[in-house]
Scaffold this motif. Structure first.
Motif, PDB file in Angstrom:
ATOM      1  N   ASN A 274       0.769  -1.272  -0.006  1.00 20.41           N
ATOM      2  CA  ASN A 274       0.015  -0.122  -0.074  1.00 20.41           C
ATOM      3  C   ASN A 274       0.850   1.248   0.086  1.00 20.41           C
ATOM      4  N   ALA A 275       0.447   2.329  -0.729  1.00 20.11           N
ATOM      5  CA  ALA A 275       1.124   3.485  -0.846  1.00 20.11           C
ATOM      6  C   ALA A 275       0.361   4.646  -0.134  1.00 20.11           C
ATOM      7  N   MET A 276       1.289   5.684   0.422  1.00 17.36           N
ATOM      8  CA  MET A 276       0.569   6.732   0.835  1.00 17.36           C
ATOM      9  C   MET A 276       1.500   8.014   0.298  1.00 17.36           C
ATOM     10  N   ILE A 277       0.561   8.930  -0.149  1.00 17.25           N
ATOM     11  CA  ILE A 277       1.113  10.103  -1.084  1.00 17.25           C
ATOM     12  C   ILE A 277       0.777  11.317  -0.176  1.00 17.25           C
ATOM     13  N   VAL A 278       2.037  12.065  -0.048  1.00 19.25           N
ATOM     14  CA  VAL A 278       2.081  13.318   0.682  1.00 19.25           C
ATOM     15  C   VAL A 278       2.195  14.431  -0.368  1.00 19.25           C
ATOM     16  N   LEU A 279       1.335  15.003  -0.474  1.00 16.62           N
ATOM     17  CA  LEU A 279       1.006  16.216  -1.764  1.00 16.62           C
ATOM     18  C   LEU A 279       1.803  17.386  -1.209  1.00 16.62           C
ATOM     19  N   ALA A 282       0.338  19.502   1.772  1.00 18.69           N
ATOM     20  CA  ALA A 282       0.019  18.618   2.872  1.00 18.69           C
ATOM     21  C   ALA A 282       0.619  19.542   4.103  1.00 18.69           C
ATOM     22  N   ASP A 283      -0.251  19.412   5.184  1.00 17.35           N
ATOM     23  CA  ASP A 283       0.263  19.879   6.527  1.00 17.35           C
ATOM     24  C   ASP A 283       1.127  18.786   7.047  1.00 17.35           C
ATOM     25  N   ILE A 284       2.712  19.221   7.197  1.00 13.82           N
ATOM     26  CA  ILE A 284       3.612  18.383   7.375  1.00 13.82           C
ATOM     27  C   ILE A 284       3.613  17.522   8.678  1.00 13.82           C
ATOM     28  N   ASP A 285       3.312  18.382   9.891  1.00  9.79           N
ATOM     29  CA  ASP A 285       2.979  17.648  11.071  1.00  9.79           C
ATOM     30  C   ASP A 285       1.808  16.528  11.158  1.00  9.79           C
ATOM     31  N   ARG A 286       0.702  17.027  10.412  1.00 11.20           N
ATOM     32  CA  ARG A 286      -0.397  16.022  10.426  1.00 11.20           C
ATOM     33  C   ARG A 286       0.037  14.829   9.513  1.00 11.20           C
ATOM     34  N   ALA A 312       6.092  14.805  -1.764  1.00  6.49           N
ATOM     35  CA  ALA A 312       6.501  15.789  -2.562  1.00  6.49           C
ATOM     36  C   ALA A 312       7.903  16.291  -2.408  1.00  6.49           C
ATOM     37  N   GLU A 313       8.689  16.537  -3.463  1.00  9.32           N
ATOM     38  CA  GLU A 313       9.974  16.978  -3.294  1.00  9.32           C
ATOM     39  C   GLU A 313      10.157  18.333  -2.444  1.00  9.32           C
ATOM     40  N   SER A 314       9.530  19.008  -2.638  1.00  9.23           N
ATOM     41  CA  SER A 314       9.369  20.431  -2.082  1.00  9.23           C
ATOM     42  C   SER A 314       9.215  20.178  -0.488  1.00  9.23           C
ATOM     43  N   LEU A 315       8.655  19.279   0.025  1.00  7.56           N
ATOM     44  CA  LEU A 315       8.398  18.790   1.519  1.00  7.56           C
ATOM     45  C   LEU A 315       9.184  17.724   1.969  1.00  7.56           C
ATOM     46  N   ARG A 316      10.066  17.121   1.241  1.00  6.70           N
ATOM     47  CA  ARG A 316      10.862  16.042   1.570  1.00  6.70           C
ATOM     48  C   ARG A 316      11.699  16.305   2.830  1.00  6.70           C
ATOM     49  N   ASP A 317      12.407  17.150   3.033  1.00  9.11           N
ATOM     50  CA  ASP A 317      13.401  17.283   3.955  1.00  9.11           C
ATOM     51  C   ASP A 317      12.756  17.554   5.238  1.00  9.11           C
ATOM     52  N   GLU A 318      11.524  18.339   5.252  1.00  6.06           N
ATOM     53  CA  GLU A 318      10.833  18.397   6.627  1.00  6.06           C
ATOM     54  C   GLU A 318      10.063  17.708   6.981  1.00  6.06           C
ATOM     55  N   PHE A 319       9.481  16.688   5.778  1.00  6.64           N
ATOM     56  CA  PHE A 319       8.766  15.743   6.220  1.00  6.64           C
ATOM     57  C   PHE A 319       9.500  14.619   6.809  1.00  6.64           C
ATOM     58  N   ILE A 320      10.827  14.369   6.342  1.00  6.13           N
ATOM     59  CA  ILE A 320      11.439  13.181   6.738  1.00  6.13           C
ATOM     60  C   ILE A 320      11.910  13.379   8.356  1.00  6.13           C
ATOM     61  N   ASP A 414       5.876  15.809  -9.356  1.00  2.00           N
ATOM     62  CA  ASP A 414       4.675  16.137  -9.592  1.00  2.00           C
ATOM     63  C   ASP A 414       3.526  14.968  -9.164  1.00  2.00           C
ATOM     64  N   VAL A 415       2.106  15.317  -9.362  1.00  2.00           N
ATOM     65  CA  VAL A 415       1.195  14.476  -8.798  1.00  2.00           C
ATOM     66  C   VAL A 415       1.116  13.174  -9.857  1.00  2.00           C
ATOM     67  N   ASP A 416       1.036  13.668 -10.921  1.00  2.00           N
ATOM     68  CA  ASP A 416       0.901  12.591 -11.856  1.00  2.00           C
ATOM     69  C   ASP A 416       2.167  11.348 -11.802  1.00  2.00           C
ATOM     70  N   GLU A 417       3.286  11.795 -11.469  1.00  2.31           N
ATOM     71  CA  GLU A 417       4.154  10.893 -11.068  1.00  2.31           C
ATOM     72  C   GLU A 417       4.079   9.843 -10.040  1.00  2.31           C
ATOM     73  N   ALA A 418       3.509  10.590  -8.726  1.00  4.65           N
ATOM     74  CA  ALA A 418       3.165  10.030  -7.453  1.00  4.65           C
ATOM     75  C   ALA A 418       1.973   8.989  -7.829  1.00  4.65           C
ATOM     76  N   ILE A 419       1.073   9.687  -8.532  1.00  4.83           N
ATOM     77  CA  ILE A 419      -0.121   8.403  -8.923  1.00  4.83           C
ATOM     78  C   ILE A 419       0.476   7.287  -9.678  1.00  4.83           C
TER      79      ILE A 419
END
Length: 532
Positions: A274-279, A282-286, A312-320, A414-419
């Motif tokens: 199963n996959a989870m996609i963080v667009l 997204a709210d990073i903490d949530r 999403a690459e733009s959130l990658r470091d903060e999310f990790i 981009d979202v198409d890549e994620a899907i």
């Protein structure tokens, strides 16, 4: 490649079983197994400690045949029992499950090694399922008027009859939800059940059977057999009028083939990746909190848990940073209370699989951001919650289900890549999408090839929406739990059509060609009138 990462906080190692699990109680539950007193016996062990837990009789193919014979004889009277009486039994069962909650929590933890928090969700789920089908079955099973062939002249009714005797094979990872949850709608529909719970967690299933009898279920309607599929699987298939199976995709394929040979129905919940996609909105903490809830319940031994996480690459470091910090704060250990976040794996074979998958990935270049090791200091089957990056297609866990506390994290542009990447799997059980924009999340969800997709939730929103169907696409299975599908699959539809006055052959006074012309004109009139 392994980076520096602290081990999760620990609790004291469990040293024994709770006081409620007395030898006498375990023996009484074991007596409900359909097997003779002199049967060969098998010993189960507590995952927390490896200590012996229960001594259970093993059913033979002949025992399974006898169980089906008893169930078939009892089912005739059960099918004739008014639906309102079945409803009362299920509602009493609902109350007993909640009242006797602590008993089954002890059992589930002792048998599966999961935390009390995770076990408690099975209690709630079982109560919801029993209440839902008790109060919804009449709506689903009631005779329904259908449009007749000829308006007014054709009176058509759809009836629903029970299949007869349903075979249920339930797994070890959710021993109450999967055992009772699949039996409840089958019983409400008027079927008898012969069930093979996994031997490791058989006591939990037997507890549910015991409570169902206390609630008023007649003897013989729900039978339990114990044994390996290789020994009694053929007998289960031979006796069943319908097969409900939860387990591996490989076994599911064999069951589907055998059910096809017998021309009986089957519902199969199988594997998942199963996959989870963080667009990017997204709210990073949530989302980080959501990832914890998605990846590590029941030590990752959950068909709908997340093993692939696309960020999403733009959130990658903060999310990790947020996800890793939360993972490292999780408490591990063995405790029969609510103090622990992550418990034990259930079997040594599952520990072997998790260890092999992670070691293979690390050897081939994956980076461990958290976990990555077994924790024998806590107990024989503990494995630390693990986050991996730099996972590549040549690694086993890239596309194969691990079924443990392990998630691989991948960035996307981009979202198409994620899907596309989320859909690049033969499985299709569950998925999760995280975004601040609900409409956007639902639009992305609709493009994911999975039986359930949750927006801003891991899996509980879809699973808990019991009025909606739950199941998998592709290699994740056939059929659905919950909602109308969850009970109607256990029934045979029958159409009763009563033709009044004029039939479909021409009256004596009308020639065949004139009759054909009249019928043709009638169709044109019906279309003009808006008839379906």
């Amino acid at each position: 490649m392994v980076t520096d990462h602290a081990a999760p906080p620990v609790a004291a190692r469990g040293t024994g079983l709770p006081a409620s699990l007395t030898p006498g109680r375990i023996h009484r539950l074991a007596e409900r197994i359909a097997a003779p007193a002199d049967a060969v016996r098998v010993t189960t062990h507590a995952p927390y400690t490896g200590a012996p837990l229960a001594d259970l009789p093993v059913s033979t193919p002949a025992d399974v045949e006898d169980a089906f014979a008893r169930a078939r004889a009892a089912q005739r009277a059960w099918a004739a029992t008014p639906l309102n009486e079945r409803k009362k039994i299920m509602l009493r069962f609902h109350d007993l499950v909640l009242t006797r909650r602590d008993e089954v929590l002890d059992l589930m933890q002792a048998e599966s090694g999961k935390t009390r928090r995770d076990a408690s969700l099975e209690v709630i789920d079982t109560a919801i399922t029993s209440r839902y089908y008790a109060r919804s079955a009449a709506r689903y099973l009631a005779p329904k008027r259908r449009r007749g062939a000829v308006p007014v002249l054709t009176h058509t009714t759809e009836l629903r009859h029970p299949k007869g005797v349903v075979a249920i094979v339930s797994p070890w990872n959710y021993p109450l939800s999967m055992a009772a949850g699949d039996a409840i709608p089958a019983l409400m529909a008027g079927n008898a059940v012969v069930q093979k719970p996994d031997t490791q967690t058989a006591l939990t299933a037997l507890w549910a059977l015991d409570l169902m009898h206390e609630a008023g279920l007649p003897a013989g309607i729900w039978q339990m057999v114990i044994g390996r599929g290789s020994s009694i699987g053929d007998a289960l298939m031979a006796g069943a009028d319908y097969m409900m199976f939860t387990g591996s995709t490989a076994t599911g394929r064999r069951i589907a083939r055998d059910a096809g040979e017998r021309l009986i129905g089957a519902s199969l919940e199988l594997g998942g990746k199963n996959a989870m996609i963080v667009l990017d909105d997204a709210d990073i903490d949530r989302a980080a909190d959501g990832a914890i809830a998605a990846c590590f319940p029941s030590a990752g031994q959950l068909c709908v848990s997340i093993e692939r996480l696309y960020v999403a690459e733009s959130l990658r470091d903060e999310f990790i940073a947020a996800f890793v910090a939360r993972t490292k704060r999780l408490t591990m250990g063995a405790a029969y209370d609510y103090s622990i976040d992550v418990g034990s794996l259930t079997t040594s074979s599952q520990l072997d699989t998790v260890t092999a998958h992670v070691d293979d990935a690390v050897t081939k270049g994956a980076t461990v951001l958290a976990g990555g090791t077994a924790r024998p200091d806590l107990g024989p089957l503990f494995y630390a919650p693990t986050i991996l990056t730099d996972v590549t297609p040549d690694m086993t866990l890239y596309e194969h289900e691990t079924f443990g506390p392990v998630v691989s994290l991948y960035p996307f542009d981009d979202v198409d890549e994620a899907i596309a990447r989320a859909n690049a799997t033969p499985y299709g059980l569950n998925a999760s999408v995280w975004t601040r924009n609900g409409a956007r999340g639902r639009a992305v969800a609709a493009r994911i090839h999975a039986g359930t997709v949750n927006v801003n939730e891991a899996f509980a929103a879809a699973w808990g929406s019991i009025d909606a169907p739950m199941g998998g696409m592709g290699d994740s299975g056939l059929g659905r739990r919950h909602g109308a599908d969850g009970i109607l699959k256990y029934t045979e539809p029958q159409t009763v059509a009563h033709q009044r006055l004029q039939g479909f052959t021409p009256p004596a006074r009308i020639s065949p060609d004139a009759w054909a012309a009249l019928l043709t004109s009638a169709q044109k009139v019906l279309k003009a009138a808006g008839a379906r």
